[in-house]
Design a protein around this motif. Structure first.
Motif, mmCIF file in Angstrom:
data_model
loop_
_atom_site.group_PDB
_atom_site.id
_atom_site.type_symbol
_atom_site.label_atom_id
_atom_site.label_comp_id
_atom_site.label_asym_id
_atom_site.label_seq_id
_atom_site.Cartn_x
_atom_site.Cartn_y
_atom_site.Cartn_z
ATOM 1 N N PHE A 1 2.561 31.147 -6.312
ATOM 2 C CA PHE A 1 1.844 32.352 -5.910
ATOM 3 C C PHE A 1 2.062 33.462 -6.933
ATOM 4 O O PHE A 1 3.123 33.570 -7.530
ATOM 5 N N GLN A 8 -3.302 38.050 -5.527
ATOM 6 C CA GLN A 8 -3.454 36.755 -4.878
ATOM 7 C C GLN A 8 -4.721 36.704 -4.031
ATOM 8 O O GLN A 8 -5.438 35.695 -4.026
ATOM 9 N N GLU A 12 -7.891 34.143 -4.571
ATOM 10 C CA GLU A 12 -8.267 33.158 -3.558
ATOM 11 C C GLU A 12 -9.595 33.481 -2.870
ATOM 12 O O GLU A 12 -10.330 32.571 -2.496
ATOM 13 N N TYR A 13 -9.900 34.769 -2.679
ATOM 14 C CA TYR A 13 -11.078 35.145 -1.889
ATOM 15 C C TYR A 13 -12.125 35.917 -2.684
ATOM 16 O O TYR A 13 -13.148 36.304 -2.122
ATOM 17 N N ARG A 70 2.649 36.565 3.152
ATOM 18 C CA ARG A 70 2.471 35.123 3.311
ATOM 19 C C ARG A 70 3.373 34.586 4.417
ATOM 20 O O ARG A 70 3.227 33.438 4.830
ATOM 21 N N GLN A 127 -4.259 31.907 6.052
ATOM 22 C CA GLN A 127 -3.586 31.587 4.799
ATOM 23 C C GLN A 127 -2.141 31.165 5.049
ATOM 24 O O GLN A 127 -1.632 30.207 4.443
ATOM 25 N N SER A 164 -3.881 23.173 -0.781
ATOM 26 C CA SER A 164 -3.501 24.244 -1.717
ATOM 27 C C SER A 164 -3.862 23.818 -3.134
ATOM 28 O O SER A 164 -3.001 23.339 -3.886
ATOM 29 N N SER A 166 -4.358 25.445 -5.739
ATOM 30 C CA SER A 166 -3.724 26.215 -6.811
ATOM 31 C C SER A 166 -2.234 25.906 -6.962
ATOM 32 O O SER A 166 -1.591 26.427 -7.873
#
Length: 299
Positions: A1, A8, A12-13, A70, A127, A164, A166
C-alpha cells in the motif's frame, strides 16, 4: 500500500473516488468551522466538539504518511464521528428557527453530506473487507505451499491476485511456488521460466522489496542469465549500502561463479555492518562464512 490514504484512493478508485473523498472532507471542514465558531455555552460545551474535530484532523494527518483507514474499526469510527458531528452541526434550537429558504438549503447540504458519509463508509468498509480476505488467502496459500499442496497453493495465490491485483506478494508467491516445484521436477526450465515471469511482475510492483529481488536473481541464475542475476544483486548493494545482507548475497553469487577476489571484496565490505549488528553478525562470523565458502571451492 501507498503510505498515503488519498494517494491510495486515487490509485484504486481514480478521479471519481478522490473527488468524492475531497468533497466530503471539504463539506466537513466548512460545516464544522462554522459550527464551532458560532457555538456558545462556554468551554464545557465547546470542548467535546473540539476534541472530536481534533481526532478527525489527527487521523487525517496520520493518513498522509500511513494507511490507518484500512483497519475496519478505524474507518468505522472515523466516519461515525464525521456523521455525528455533521448531525449536531445541522441541529437548530427550536426557539430561533431559521428562515424557510435557509432550512431548505441546510437540508440539501445535510442530505449531500450524509450521502457522502455513507458512500465513504461503504467504500472503505468494502476495501477493508477485501484486504482481510486477501490476507486470509495469502496465509492459506503459504500454508498449502508449506505442505507441498502445490495445486491448492497455486489456486489460492491466483484467488488472492484477483482480490488484490496491486499486491506483489501473490505474484511473488506464485514465483516461489514455481521455483519450489522445479527442485523436484525433471524438466526444470519451464517452471523456472514461469517463476521468472511471476517474479518480474512482482518486482515491477515492488522494486524495493529485497526478498523479491533475491528470488528473481536466483531464478535468473538458475536459467543461466548470470548478467541479469548479477545486476540485481549489485542493485541491492547500491540501494542498501549500510545493510550487510546484500553484500553477502552478491559475494556468494560471485563466489559461485569463480570471481573469488571480487567476492572477497564484498565479504570484507560487509565486515563493518556485521560489527554494528552485534550478536547477529560479528567479524568472526563473517570471516568464518568466507573461509568455509572458499574452502568448499578449493581456495
Amino acid at each position: 500500500f501507498a503510505h498515503d490514504e488519498l494517494l491510495q484512493v486515487a490509485i484504486e478508485y481514480g478521479i471519481l473516488g478522490i473527488f468524492i473523498v475531497l468533497v466530503l472532507l471539504a463539506l466537513y471542514q466548512k460545516r464544522m468551522s462554522m459550527f464551532l465558531r458560532n457555538l456558545g455555552g462556554g468551554p464545557g460545551v465547546l470542548s467535546p466538539h473540539a476534541a472530536l474535530y481534533a481526532s478527525v484532523a489527527g487521523l487525517l494527518v496520520q493518513s498522509l504518511v500511513d494507511f490507518p483507514l484500512r483497519i475496519p474499526s478505524n474507518a468505522f469510527l472515523f466516519f461515525a464521528i464525521i456523521g455525528f458531528q455533521l448531525g449536531l452541526a445541522d441541529a437548530r434550537p427550536e426557539a430561533s428557527p431559521a428562515p424557510v429558504r435557509m432550512v431548505r438549503h441546510a437540508g440539501w447540504r445535510r442530505q449531500a453530506a450524509t450521502g457522502l458519509c455513507l458512500l465513504g463508509s461503504l467504500v472503505f468498509t468494502a476495501q477493508a473487507y477485501r484486504l482481510l480476505r486477501s490476507e486470509d488467502t495469502l496465509s492459506a496459500a503459504r500454508m498449502a505451499a508449506g505442505r507441498f499442496s502445490w495445486t491448492e497453493a497455486k489456486g489460492l495465490f491466483d484467488k488472492g491476485l484477483r482480490l488484490s491485483p496491486s499486491d506483489a506478494r501473490f505474484e511473488m508467491g506464485l514465483g516461489e511456488l514455481a521455483m519450489q516445484r522445479s527442485i523436484l521436477s525433471t524438466d526444470k526450465k519451464p517452471l523456472l521460466a514461469e517463476a521468472s515471469v511471476q517474479l518480474e511482475r512482482a518486482f515491477a510492483k515492488s522494486p524495493l522489496d529485497e526478498r523479491v529481488r533475491n528470488d528473481l536473481a536466483r531464478a535468473y541464475g538458475s536459467l543461466g542469465r548470470t548478467e541479469d542475476a548479477e545486476s540485481l544483486y549489485r542493485k541491492g548493494v547500491f540501494e542498501n549500502p549500510q545493510v550487510r545482507k546484500p553484500y553477502l548475497d552478491l559475494g556468494y553469487f560471485l563466489l559461485s561463479h569463480d570471481a573469488y577476489h571480487e567476492a572477497a571484496f564484498f565479504f570484507i565490505r560487509s565486515v563493518p555492518m556485521a560489527c554494528c549488528e552485534g550478536s547477529n553478525g560479528t567479524l568472526g562470523a563473517i570471516l568464518g562464512e568466507f573461509y568455509s565458502k572458499t574452502k568448499d571451492y578449493g581456495i
